[in-house]
Design an enzyme around this catalytic site. Structure first.
Site, mmCIF file in Angstrom:
data_model
loop_
_atom_site.group_PDB
_atom_site.id
_atom_site.type_symbol
_atom_site.label_atom_id
_atom_site.label_comp_id
_atom_site.label_asym_id
_atom_site.label_seq_id
_atom_site.Cartn_x
_atom_site.Cartn_y
_atom_site.Cartn_z
ATOM 1 N N CYS A 97 0.838 -1.188 0.000
ATOM 2 C CA CYS A 97 0.000 0.000 0.000
ATOM 3 C C CYS A 97 0.874 1.239 0.000
ATOM 4 O O CYS A 97 1.904 1.285 0.686
ATOM 5 C CB CYS A 97 -0.884 -0.022 1.253
ATOM 6 N N HIS A 141 -9.140 -3.945 -1.341
ATOM 7 C CA HIS A 141 -8.141 -3.044 -0.743
ATOM 8 C C HIS A 141 -8.658 -1.607 -0.717
ATOM 9 O O HIS A 141 -8.603 -0.935 0.326
ATOM 10 C CB HIS A 141 -6.830 -3.142 -1.545
ATOM 11 N N GLU A 142 -9.178 -1.123 -1.845
ATOM 12 C CA GLU A 142 -9.681 0.255 -1.897
ATOM 13 C C GLU A 142 -10.927 0.410 -1.031
ATOM 14 O O GLU A 142 -11.100 1.419 -0.348
ATOM 15 C CB GLU A 142 -9.947 0.680 -3.343
ATOM 16 N N HIS A 145 -9.955 0.896 2.539
ATOM 17 C CA HIS A 145 -9.568 2.276 2.841
ATOM 18 C C HIS A 145 -10.796 3.139 3.129
ATOM 19 O O HIS A 145 -10.779 3.970 4.041
ATOM 20 C CB HIS A 145 -8.786 2.900 1.676
#
Length: 156
Positions: A97, A141-142, A145
């Protein structure tokens, strides 16, 4: 364009641990989101090895916006209100990341496949019914966030 933003590289930064609320249709189509997307795209293009994705919290914004690519150096998709709607299976992957220094870590728990929905900057709804492999990992993953979760919290 406001290029004063930079990618947060301190994993303890509060912005990386806050849930981003859904945006209204007016916000999605508004100038603030468009400007943020332009800055994020500019930052993605300037990462040393290219970036697959970037989420608003990584640049200090709590807007529920992220950018991702279908292929490295491919077209960037701007996604507002990204949500993972279904997950299948589980796998252990290597991941890194831009906001977590130190390079990739192995042993990260991710789904084999996911379904996801989002809005583009015109408010059009998009979805992947069964994204798999690396693309499923990228979407998760996004999405993490946007939910205030770093990939290091997914270590097995």
């Amino acid at each position: 364009m406001n290029t004063l933003r930079s990618i947060i590289t301190d994993p303890s930064a509060p912005a990386l641990h806050q849930v981003c609320p859904d945006l209204t249709p007016e916000q999605v189509a508004g100038q603030e989101v468009w400007d943020l997307a332009q800055v994020m795209n500019w930052l993605m293009e300037r990462t040393p090895h290219g970036a697959w994705g970037l989420a608003a919290p990584q640049v200090g914004s709590n807007l529920r916006v992220c950018l991702f690519r279908y292929a490295l150096r491919g077209e960037v998709q701007v996604a507002a209100n990204l949500h993972i709607t279904r997950r299948w299976g589980e796998r252990k992957v290597e991941e890194e990341c831009l906001s977590v220094p130190g390079g990739p870590r192995s042993g990260i728990r991710r789904s084999e496949r996911v379904s996801a929905t989002w809005l583009d900057l015109k408010g059009m709804r998009h979805s992947f019914r069964r994204a798999n492999g690396d693309f499923a990992q990228l979407l998760e993953h996004e999405h993490d966030h946007l939910e205030g979760v770093l990939y290091t919290e997914r270590e097995i």
